[in-house]
Design a protein around this motif. Structure first.
Motif, short mmCIF file in Angstrom:
data_model
loop_
_atom_site.label_atom_id
_atom_site.label_comp_id
_atom_site.label_asym_id
_atom_site.label_seq_id
_atom_site.Cartn_x
_atom_site.Cartn_y
_atom_site.Cartn_z
N ALA A 77 96.39 10.77 16.96
CA ALA A 77 94.93 11.56 17.41
C ALA A 77 93.61 11.10 15.99
N ILE A 78 94.03 10.40 15.17
CA ILE A 78 92.70 9.36 14.52
C ILE A 78 92.60 7.84 15.26
N SER A 79 93.33 7.87 15.80
CA SER A 79 92.68 5.98 16.23
C SER A 79 92.35 6.08 16.99
N ASP A 80 90.96 5.61 17.88
CA ASP A 80 90.10 5.54 18.88
C ASP A 80 91.39 5.00 20.01
N ILE A 92 88.92 -5.57 24.34
CA ILE A 92 88.38 -4.39 23.82
C ILE A 92 87.33 -3.74 22.86
N ILE A 93 87.95 -4.82 21.41
CA ILE A 93 87.00 -4.67 20.74
C ILE A 93 85.46 -5.28 20.70
N LYS A 94 85.67 -6.72 21.71
CA LYS A 94 84.67 -7.35 22.21
C LYS A 94 83.86 -6.40 22.98
N GLU A 95 84.49 -5.81 24.22
CA GLU A 95 84.05 -4.91 24.89
C GLU A 95 82.98 -3.59 24.18
N TYR A 96 83.93 -2.99 23.50
CA TYR A 96 83.35 -1.75 23.30
C TYR A 96 82.95 -1.26 22.10
N TYR A 97 83.18 -2.35 20.85
CA TYR A 97 82.70 -1.95 19.13
C TYR A 97 82.05 -2.84 19.06
N SER A 127 82.45 -0.48 5.97
CA SER A 127 83.09 -1.16 7.87
C SER A 127 82.85 -0.51 8.71
N ASP A 128 82.49 -1.01 9.62
CA ASP A 128 81.88 -0.28 10.78
C ASP A 128 82.80 -0.28 11.86
N LEU A 129 84.02 -1.42 11.65
CA LEU A 129 85.67 -1.02 12.78
C LEU A 129 86.88 -1.25 11.52
N LEU A 178 84.54 9.29 8.54
CA LEU A 178 83.62 8.55 7.91
C LEU A 178 83.27 8.01 9.53
N GLU A 179 83.76 8.72 10.99
CA GLU A 179 83.28 8.33 12.21
C GLU A 179 83.59 6.70 12.25
N ILE A 180 84.55 6.28 11.76
CA ILE A 180 83.85 5.05 12.08
C ILE A 180 85.39 4.58 13.47
N PRO A 181 85.40 3.85 13.58
CA PRO A 181 86.19 3.84 14.96
C PRO A 181 87.15 3.18 13.81
N VAL A 182 88.55 3.43 14.37
CA VAL A 182 89.78 2.91 14.67
C VAL A 182 90.68 2.66 15.97
#
Length: 105
Positions: free
Chosen positions: A78-81, A93-98, A32-34, A58-62
């Motif tokens: 802490a682990i969620s973006d 936000i997903i459209k703009e940043y991810y 996954s990418d996100l 894995l540095e996959i945005p959450v």
């Protein structure tokens, strides 16, 4: 949550079916990418929290969708973006940043 009901058609041992589902979930997660997680349905789910930890490592945005504004465990926080209670804002936000710039609508 991803459900693999078909595993029960082929594997009659519930434990083995659960293990197969877990492995399929993790394989999909790694590719996954996100990750978008609706945390409100079961914020204490062991499987969900393990998957969130794997994505983080894995540095996959959450991105956590939390429509009921359920208090999160400090580790989930802490682990969620980001965490949002509003679906429209989450989509923006997903459209703009991810999303890659080339695929934005």
């Amino acid at each position: 949550p991803t459900e693999y009901d078909a595993t029960e058609e082929y594997i009659f041992d519930t434990q083995r079916a659960e293990e197969m589902s877990m492995k399929l979930d993790i394989r999909n997660l790694v590719e996954s990418d996100l990750v978008i997680c609706n945390i409100s349905s079961n914020p204490r789910s062991v499987g969900t929290n393990i998957e969130l930890g794997i994505a983080h490592n894995l540095e996959i945005p959450v991105v956590i969708y939390n429509p009921t504004v359920t208090p999160l465990h400090p580790w989930q926080d802490a682990i969620s973006d980001c965490q949002l209670a509003d679906m429209d804002k989450l989509v923006e936000i997903i459209k703009e940043y991810y999303l890659p710039r080339s695929s934005r609508l």
